[in-house]
Design a protein around this motif. Structure first.
Motif, PDB file in Angstrom:
ATOM      1  N   LEU A 283      12.699  76.890  13.981  1.00  0.00           N
ATOM      2  CA  LEU A 283      13.965  76.475  14.589  1.00  0.00           C
ATOM      3  C   LEU A 283      13.973  74.978  14.887  1.00  0.00           C
ATOM      4  CD1 LEU A 283      14.617  79.423  17.083  1.00  0.00           C
ATOM      5  CD2 LEU A 283      15.736  79.009  14.878  1.00  0.00           C
ATOM      6  N   ILE A 284      12.861  74.476  15.391  1.00  0.00           N
ATOM      7  CA  ILE A 284      12.754  73.044  15.706  1.00  0.00           C
ATOM      8  C   ILE A 284      12.820  72.219  14.424  1.00  0.00           C
ATOM      9  CG2 ILE A 284      11.163  71.260  16.557  1.00  0.00           C
ATOM     10  CD1 ILE A 284      12.639  72.864  18.752  1.00  0.00           C
ATOM     11  N   ASN A 285      12.113  72.644  13.383  1.00  0.00           N
ATOM     12  CA  ASN A 285      12.134  71.904  12.116  1.00  0.00           C
ATOM     13  C   ASN A 285      13.538  71.858  11.525  1.00  0.00           C
ATOM     14  OD1 ASN A 285       9.398  71.299  12.102  1.00  0.00           O
ATOM     15  ND2 ASN A 285       8.847  73.149  10.985  1.00  0.00           N
TER      16      ASN A 285
ATOM     17  N   TYR B 148      15.679  69.488  13.619  1.00  0.00           N
ATOM     18  CA  TYR B 148      15.258  68.109  13.390  1.00  0.00           C
ATOM     19  C   TYR B 148      15.802  67.578  12.067  1.00  0.00           C
ATOM     20  CZ  TYR B 148      12.203  64.123  12.521  1.00  0.00           C
ATOM     21  OH  TYR B 148      11.719  62.882  12.228  1.00  0.00           O
ATOM     22  N   GLU B 149      15.691  68.381  10.994  1.00  0.00           N
ATOM     23  CA  GLU B 149      16.170  67.958   9.675  1.00  0.00           C
ATOM     24  C   GLU B 149      17.666  67.681   9.697  1.00  0.00           C
ATOM     25  OE1 GLU B 149      14.376  67.096   6.971  1.00  0.00           O
ATOM     26  OE2 GLU B 149      12.655  67.434   8.265  1.00  0.00           O
ATOM     27  N   ILE B 150      18.413  68.447  10.444  1.00  0.00           N
ATOM     28  CA  ILE B 150      19.858  68.238  10.530  1.00  0.00           C
ATOM     29  C   ILE B 150      20.190  67.027  11.393  1.00  0.00           C
ATOM     30  CG2 ILE B 150      21.994  69.231  11.495  1.00  0.00           C
ATOM     31  CD1 ILE B 150      20.969  71.944  10.354  1.00  0.00           C
ATOM     32  N   LEU B 151      19.551  66.911  12.541  1.00  0.00           N
ATOM     33  CA  LEU B 151      19.893  65.838  13.467  1.00  0.00           C
ATOM     34  C   LEU B 151      19.454  64.456  12.991  1.00  0.00           C
ATOM     35  CD1 LEU B 151      19.230  67.495  16.935  1.00  0.00           C
ATOM     36  CD2 LEU B 151      21.402  67.197  15.736  1.00  0.00           C
ATOM     37  N   LYS B 152      18.385  64.376  12.222  1.00  0.00           N
ATOM     38  CA  LYS B 152      17.915  63.048  11.797  1.00  0.00           C
ATOM     39  C   LYS B 152      18.764  62.466  10.670  1.00  0.00           C
ATOM     40  CE  LYS B 152      14.439  64.098   8.302  1.00  0.00           C
ATOM     41  NZ  LYS B 152      13.058  63.910   7.898  1.00  0.00           N
ATOM     42  N   ASN B 153      19.536  63.314   9.979  1.00  0.00           N
ATOM     43  CA  ASN B 153      20.361  62.869   8.870  1.00  0.00           C
ATOM     44  C   ASN B 153      21.806  62.694   9.358  1.00  0.00           C
ATOM     45  OD1 ASN B 153      22.332  63.387   6.659  1.00  0.00           O
ATOM     46  ND2 ASN B 153      20.474  63.449   5.411  1.00  0.00           N
TER      47      ASN B 153
END
Length: 172
Positions: A57-59, A62-67
């Motif tokens: 869930l964290i990964n 993170y992938e969505i929020l950093k882009n």
């Protein structure tokens, strides 16, 4: 153990729902979570499953929020408009569809690496401009226009990926 399943991606990282986030804060929190939820922290089978699940869930968050583009699309989804869903009532306009077809045709037919590289850069710059406009439209709660802009940006992002694949075919 904290239940990340019931939180949206911004809540998981204790960030304000916004187009603009502090990427350094995001990265620091992500690394902290990786330390806490790393599967090597095994205690028992049930704890291992919880750790692995929270890590996934964290990964994903993170992938969505950093882009920036993925983050913008996610913000729109939080407002009830999921442009990644084929059943979304907001569809690309004719101009966007035609421009996308022409762009993809150019990518397919062009062998000139310099032209492709310039096009990749141009698409990246256009995405940045679209995201700025989408940010303003989102703030004004003009979600339909935001969706149209983000659809356009998604097409450009996909074109960038196609260009990269064409320029580096061995890295597929």
């Amino acid at each position: 153990m904290e239940n990340f399943n019931s939180k949206n991606h911004f809540e998981k990282f204790a960030l304000e729902e916004s187009f603009d986030i502090d990427l350094d804060v995001l990265e620091a929190k992500y690394l902290s979570f990786q330390h806490v939820f790393h599967p090597d922290k095994l205690v028992g089978k049930a704890e291992q499953i919880d750790l692995e699940y929270n890590s996934v869930l964290i990964n994903e968050a993170y992938e969505i929020l950093k882009n920036p583009l993925k983050r913008a699309i996610y913000l729109l989804r939080l407002r009830g408009i999921d442009i990644d869903n084929d059943h979304c009532p907001i569809k690309p306009d004719q101009e966007t569809l035609v421009a996308n077809l022409e762009l993809r045709e150019f990518i397919f037919e062009t062998e000139d690496r310099e032209k492709l590289e310039n096009l990749r850069k141009s698409c990246g710059s256009e995405i940045k401009l679209i995201l700025q406009e989408a940010k303003s439209d989102f703030a004004a709660k003009n979600y339909e226009k935001t969706a149209q802009n983000l659809i356009k940006a998604k097409y450009l992002d996909k074109s960038i990926l196609e260009i990269k694949k064409k320029l580096n075919p061995k890295h597929d």
